[in-house]
Design a protein around this motif. Structure first.
Motif, PDB file in Angstrom:
ATOM      1  N   SER A  37     -50.561 -85.911 -11.420  1.00 20.55           N
ATOM      2  CA  SER A  37     -51.155 -86.783 -12.590  1.00 20.55           C
ATOM      3  C   SER A  37     -51.939 -87.993 -12.386  1.00 20.55           C
ATOM      4  CB  SER A  37     -49.886 -87.324 -13.436  1.00 20.55           C
ATOM      5  OG  SER A  37     -49.291 -88.343 -12.896  1.00 20.55           O
ATOM      6  N   ILE A  38     -52.079 -88.475 -10.984  1.00 22.83           N
ATOM      7  CA  ILE A  38     -52.633 -89.397 -10.322  1.00 22.83           C
ATOM      8  C   ILE A  38     -53.721 -88.911  -9.636  1.00 22.83           C
ATOM      9  CG2 ILE A  38     -52.617 -91.550  -9.163  1.00 22.83           C
ATOM     10  CD1 ILE A  38     -49.717 -91.707  -9.916  1.00 22.83           C
ATOM     11  N   GLU A  39     -54.939 -89.392 -10.009  1.00 26.77           N
ATOM     12  CA  GLU A  39     -56.031 -89.013  -9.129  1.00 26.77           C
ATOM     13  C   GLU A  39     -55.962 -89.470  -7.524  1.00 26.77           C
ATOM     14  OE1 GLU A  39     -59.985 -89.983 -10.555  1.00 26.77           O
ATOM     15  OE2 GLU A  39     -59.761 -89.098 -12.409  1.00 26.77           O
ATOM     16  N   GLY A  40     -56.416 -88.689  -6.584  1.00 27.78           N
ATOM     17  CA  GLY A  40     -56.347 -89.079  -5.222  1.00 27.78           C
ATOM     18  C   GLY A  40     -55.216 -88.647  -4.298  1.00 27.78           C
ATOM     19  N   ARG A  41     -54.433 -87.918  -4.728  1.00 26.33           N
ATOM     20  CA  ARG A  41     -53.281 -87.296  -4.146  1.00 26.33           C
ATOM     21  C   ARG A  41     -52.759 -88.420  -3.266  1.00 26.33           C
ATOM     22  NH1 ARG A  41     -55.185 -81.310  -2.214  1.00 26.33           N
ATOM     23  NH2 ARG A  41     -56.441 -80.729  -4.382  1.00 26.33           N
ATOM     24  N   LEU A  42     -52.624 -89.578  -3.686  1.00 22.20           N
ATOM     25  CA  LEU A  42     -51.851 -90.800  -3.053  1.00 22.20           C
ATOM     26  C   LEU A  42     -50.463 -90.250  -2.466  1.00 22.20           C
ATOM     27  CD1 LEU A  42     -52.796 -93.525  -5.395  1.00 22.20           C
ATOM     28  CD2 LEU A  42     -53.961 -92.676  -3.210  1.00 22.20           C
ATOM     29  N   PRO A  43     -50.135 -90.561  -1.181  1.00 24.08           N
ATOM     30  CA  PRO A  43     -48.793 -90.521  -0.347  1.00 24.08           C
ATOM     31  C   PRO A  43     -47.668 -91.390  -1.201  1.00 24.08           C
ATOM     32  CG  PRO A  43     -49.981 -91.820   0.885  1.00 24.08           C
ATOM     33  CD  PRO A  43     -51.007 -91.526  -0.323  1.00 24.08           C
ATOM     34  N   ASP A  44     -46.534 -91.120  -0.946  1.00 21.79           N
ATOM     35  CA  ASP A  44     -45.487 -91.934  -1.337  1.00 21.79           C
ATOM     36  C   ASP A  44     -44.043 -91.873  -0.327  1.00 21.79           C
ATOM     37  OD1 ASP A  44     -43.887 -93.847  -2.638  1.00 21.79           O
ATOM     38  OD2 ASP A  44     -43.587 -92.807  -4.319  1.00 21.79           O
ATOM     39  N   LEU A  45     -43.365 -92.641  -0.121  1.00 16.47           N
ATOM     40  CA  LEU A  45     -42.170 -92.665   0.820  1.00 16.47           C
ATOM     41  C   LEU A  45     -41.046 -92.200   0.058  1.00 16.47           C
ATOM     42  CD1 LEU A  45     -43.196 -95.647   3.427  1.00 16.47           C
ATOM     43  CD2 LEU A  45     -43.673 -93.159   3.321  1.00 16.47           C
ATOM     44  N   LEU A  46     -39.848 -91.724   0.783  1.00  9.78           N
ATOM     45  CA  LEU A  46     -38.506 -91.633   0.312  1.00  9.78           C
ATOM     46  C   LEU A  46     -38.027 -93.047   0.080  1.00  9.78           C
ATOM     47  CD1 LEU A  46     -37.701 -88.515   2.531  1.00  9.78           C
ATOM     48  CD2 LEU A  46     -37.848 -88.588  -0.004  1.00  9.78           C
ATOM     49  N   PRO A  47     -37.709 -93.445  -0.982  1.00  5.85           N
ATOM     50  CA  PRO A  47     -37.269 -94.945  -1.332  1.00  5.85           C
ATOM     51  C   PRO A  47     -36.123 -95.437  -0.534  1.00  5.85           C
ATOM     52  CG  PRO A  47     -36.827 -93.329  -3.060  1.00  5.85           C
ATOM     53  CD  PRO A  47     -37.446 -92.705  -2.294  1.00  5.85           C
ATOM     54  N   ASN A  48     -35.102 -94.665  -0.281  1.00  6.89           N
ATOM     55  CA  ASN A  48     -34.152 -94.959   0.416  1.00  6.89           C
ATOM     56  C   ASN A  48     -34.126 -94.955   2.129  1.00  6.89           C
ATOM     57  OD1 ASN A  48     -33.870 -92.452   0.173  1.00  6.89           O
ATOM     58  ND2 ASN A  48     -31.486 -92.272  -0.101  1.00  6.89           N
ATOM     59  N   TRP A  49     -35.206 -94.742   2.532  1.00  8.24           N
ATOM     60  CA  TRP A  49     -35.430 -94.658   4.041  1.00  8.24           C
ATOM     61  C   TRP A  49     -36.308 -95.547   4.426  1.00  8.24           C
ATOM     62  CZ3 TRP A  49     -31.803 -92.085   6.906  1.00  8.24           C
ATOM     63  CH2 TRP A  49     -31.018 -91.185   6.239  1.00  8.24           C
ATOM     64  N   SER A  50     -36.329 -95.953   5.966  1.00 12.70           N
ATOM     65  CA  SER A  50     -37.300 -96.413   6.674  1.00 12.70           C
ATOM     66  C   SER A  50     -37.342 -96.059   8.004  1.00 12.70           C
ATOM     67  CB  SER A  50     -36.711 -97.951   6.633  1.00 12.70           C
ATOM     68  OG  SER A  50     -35.454 -98.194   7.563  1.00 12.70           O
ATOM     69  N   VAL A  51     -38.149 -96.583   8.739  1.00  9.30           N
ATOM     70  CA  VAL A  51     -38.309 -96.122  10.170  1.00  9.30           C
ATOM     71  C   VAL A  51     -37.192 -96.605  10.849  1.00  9.30           C
ATOM     72  CG1 VAL A  51     -39.646 -96.174  12.347  1.00  9.30           C
ATOM     73  CG2 VAL A  51     -41.018 -96.021  10.060  1.00  9.30           C
ATOM     74  N   LYS A  52     -36.672 -97.802  10.490  1.00  7.69           N
ATOM     75  CA  LYS A  52     -35.182 -98.358  11.374  1.00  7.69           C
ATOM     76  C   LYS A  52     -33.994 -97.370  11.076  1.00  7.69           C
ATOM     77  CE  LYS A  52     -34.297-102.601  11.387  1.00  7.69           C
ATOM     78  NZ  LYS A  52     -34.056-102.854  13.058  1.00  7.69           N
ATOM     79  N   ARG A  53     -34.066 -96.777   9.741  1.00  5.41           N
ATOM     80  CA  ARG A  53     -33.123 -96.048   9.168  1.00  5.41           C
ATOM     81  C   ARG A  53     -33.195 -94.574   9.993  1.00  5.41           C
ATOM     82  NH1 ARG A  53     -31.224 -97.546   3.001  1.00  5.41           N
ATOM     83  NH2 ARG A  53     -30.699 -99.816   3.210  1.00  5.41           N
ATOM     84  N   LEU A  54     -34.348 -94.097   9.915  1.00  2.00           N
ATOM     85  CA  LEU A  54     -34.518 -92.691  10.620  1.00  2.00           C
ATOM     86  C   LEU A  54     -34.228 -92.650  12.011  1.00  2.00           C
ATOM     87  CD1 LEU A  54     -37.801 -91.494   8.623  1.00  2.00           C
ATOM     88  CD2 LEU A  54     -35.590 -90.916   8.225  1.00  2.00           C
ATOM     89  N   LYS A  55     -34.489 -94.015  12.677  1.00  5.18           N
ATOM     90  CA  LYS A  55     -34.174 -94.035  14.223  1.00  5.18           C
ATOM     91  C   LYS A  55     -32.743 -94.049  14.424  1.00  5.18           C
ATOM     92  CE  LYS A  55     -35.134 -96.750  18.089  1.00  5.18           C
ATOM     93  NZ  LYS A  55     -35.969 -97.916  18.703  1.00  5.18           N
ATOM     94  N   GLU A  56     -31.935 -94.748  13.290  1.00  6.56           N
ATOM     95  CA  GLU A  56     -30.522 -95.026  13.592  1.00  6.56           C
ATOM     96  C   GLU A  56     -29.720 -93.718  13.252  1.00  6.56           C
ATOM     97  OE1 GLU A  56     -30.101 -99.556  12.083  1.00  6.56           O
ATOM     98  OE2 GLU A  56     -29.880 -98.109  10.581  1.00  6.56           O
ATOM     99  N   LYS A  57     -30.623 -92.822  12.472  1.00 11.81           N
ATOM    100  CA  LYS A  57     -29.731 -91.469  12.013  1.00 11.81           C
ATOM    101  C   LYS A  57     -29.891 -90.260  13.068  1.00 11.81           C
ATOM    102  CE  LYS A  57     -28.011 -88.698   9.007  1.00 11.81           C
ATOM    103  NZ  LYS A  57     -26.649 -89.111   8.539  1.00 11.81           N
ATOM    104  N   GLY A  58     -30.954 -90.830  14.361  1.00  6.42           N
ATOM    105  CA  GLY A  58     -31.275 -89.970  15.352  1.00  6.42           C
ATOM    106  C   GLY A  58     -32.744 -89.195  15.602  1.00  6.42           C
TER     107      GLY A  58
END
Length: 336
Positions: free
Chosen positions: A100-121
């Motif tokens: 619905s928004i022009e430009g195919r803009l990216p978005d991140l999963l709201p409850n994750w960060s690089v720090k959390r992904l690293k901590e998860k393995g």
């Protein structure tokens, strides 16, 4: 000359084989995989079916892969069931894009960060970016800033950053058609040139091949857009544009065509460093899973799926270059 931090170097080693080739299995699909499963069982599927299928793919095929790409929404159990020698690459973005928004803009999963992904393995993170080099500067500025932010997160956590670039034309939605085939080399290779800039802090590019192989002389019985020499020129142009390690995505083509494409790329002088191959390896296992259940799907994966990935590995051994070749040699990689 490129250099790389200790943490990123160690992460890339976990994701590649002993020869520095990235032979990664991709199954971070979410919305598209749900649709595939539903198409075979009259639209009936539960969210748990995604998790179950990912677990099967991970368990049966990671013994033959250097690493696996999964998502944080449905993929953690699959990550736990991967072969102990397979590295873990995790997607950071929401699936798809807001149409619905022009430009195919990216978005991140709201409850994750690089720090959390690293901590998860996670051994590395991946961002999927839809990118049209000819779209408005306003739109592309937003996307470039977005990529930079994640690059800063990855530098802070000392974790490898993979950027997956999927090209498109904002004025033409038919990316499989002949008109897009004519402009695809420009769209793909100019995006590669942009995101090799140091400001993005990207470590590996995951890219499309620069031509539509269905329009290459000798690969089609229909209309030809590129002669073999022209197609080879675009593969070499792509390699010359990338100062970073880069790997090819399969883009849903058949396993046979993808393998032939890698051989063609090598003949063209491409110095690609591996693949992140998804549907070309496992997509035909979705039907037995959706129609008959886990046991039939496991049988398919143990036989056809395994054959697909082992054949791909043989081709990679003959065609791909080690990722550290972008830094000189394995021994000369400068760890800062």
């Amino acid at each position: 000359m490129l250099n790389i931090s200790k943490g990123k170097y160690e992460g890339l080693k976990k994701l590649s084989d002993e020869n520095g080739i990235i032979g990664a299995l991709a199954i971070d699909q979410r919305g598209s995989l749900q649709k595939m499963i539903a198409s075979y069982n009259e639209g009936n599927h539960a969210p748990s079916s995604l998790e179950h299928f990912k677990v099967l793919v991970s368990k049966e095929l990671t013994p033959y892969a250097s690493s696996i790409l999964l998502d944080p929404e449905f993929g953690w159990t699959a990550a736990e069931n991967r072969d102990q020698n397979a590295g873990l690459l995790v997607a950071y973005e929401k699936t798809g894009y807001d149409a619905s928004i022009e430009g195919r803009l990216p978005d991140l999963l709201p409850n994750w960060s690089v720090k959390r992904l690293k901590e998860k393995g996670a051994d590395a993170v991946k961002l999927l970016l839809y990118y049209d080099v000819d779209e408005s500067q306003e739109t592309n500025d937003q996307k470039q800033a977005f990529v930079e932010r994640i690059g800063s997160e990855c530098v802070a956590e000392d974790l490898p950053y993979f950027l997956e670039i999927v090209s498109y034309d904002a004025k033409n939605n038919d990316v499989k058609g002949i008109e897009y085939a004519k402009v695809k080399p420009h769209k793909v290779n100019d995006a590669v040139h942009e995101f090799c800039k140091p400001r993005y802090a990207i470590d590996v590019l995951k890219v499309e091949v620069p031509v539509n192989m269905n329009y290459v002389e000798g690969f089609t019985t229909g209309e030809v857009v590129y002669t073999k020499d022209e197609a080879k020129h675009y593969f070499k142009e792509q390699a010359d544009a990338s100062i970073l390690p880069f790997i090819f995505l399969s883009a849903g083509v058949s396993a046979e065509l993808f393998q032939k494409t890698l051989v063609f790329a090598k003949e063209a002088g491409s110095t690609f460093n591996g693949v992140l191959c998804g549907r070309a390896t496992w997509k035909n296992g979705v039907e037995p899973f959706a129609k008959f259940g886990k046991e039939k799907a496991a049988d398919w994966l143990k036989n056809v799926g395994r054959e697909n990935i082992t054949n791909l590995n043989r081709v990679l051994k003959e065609t791909a270059s080690p990722w550290w070749s972008q830094y000189g040699t394995k021994e000369s990689v400068f760890v800062k």
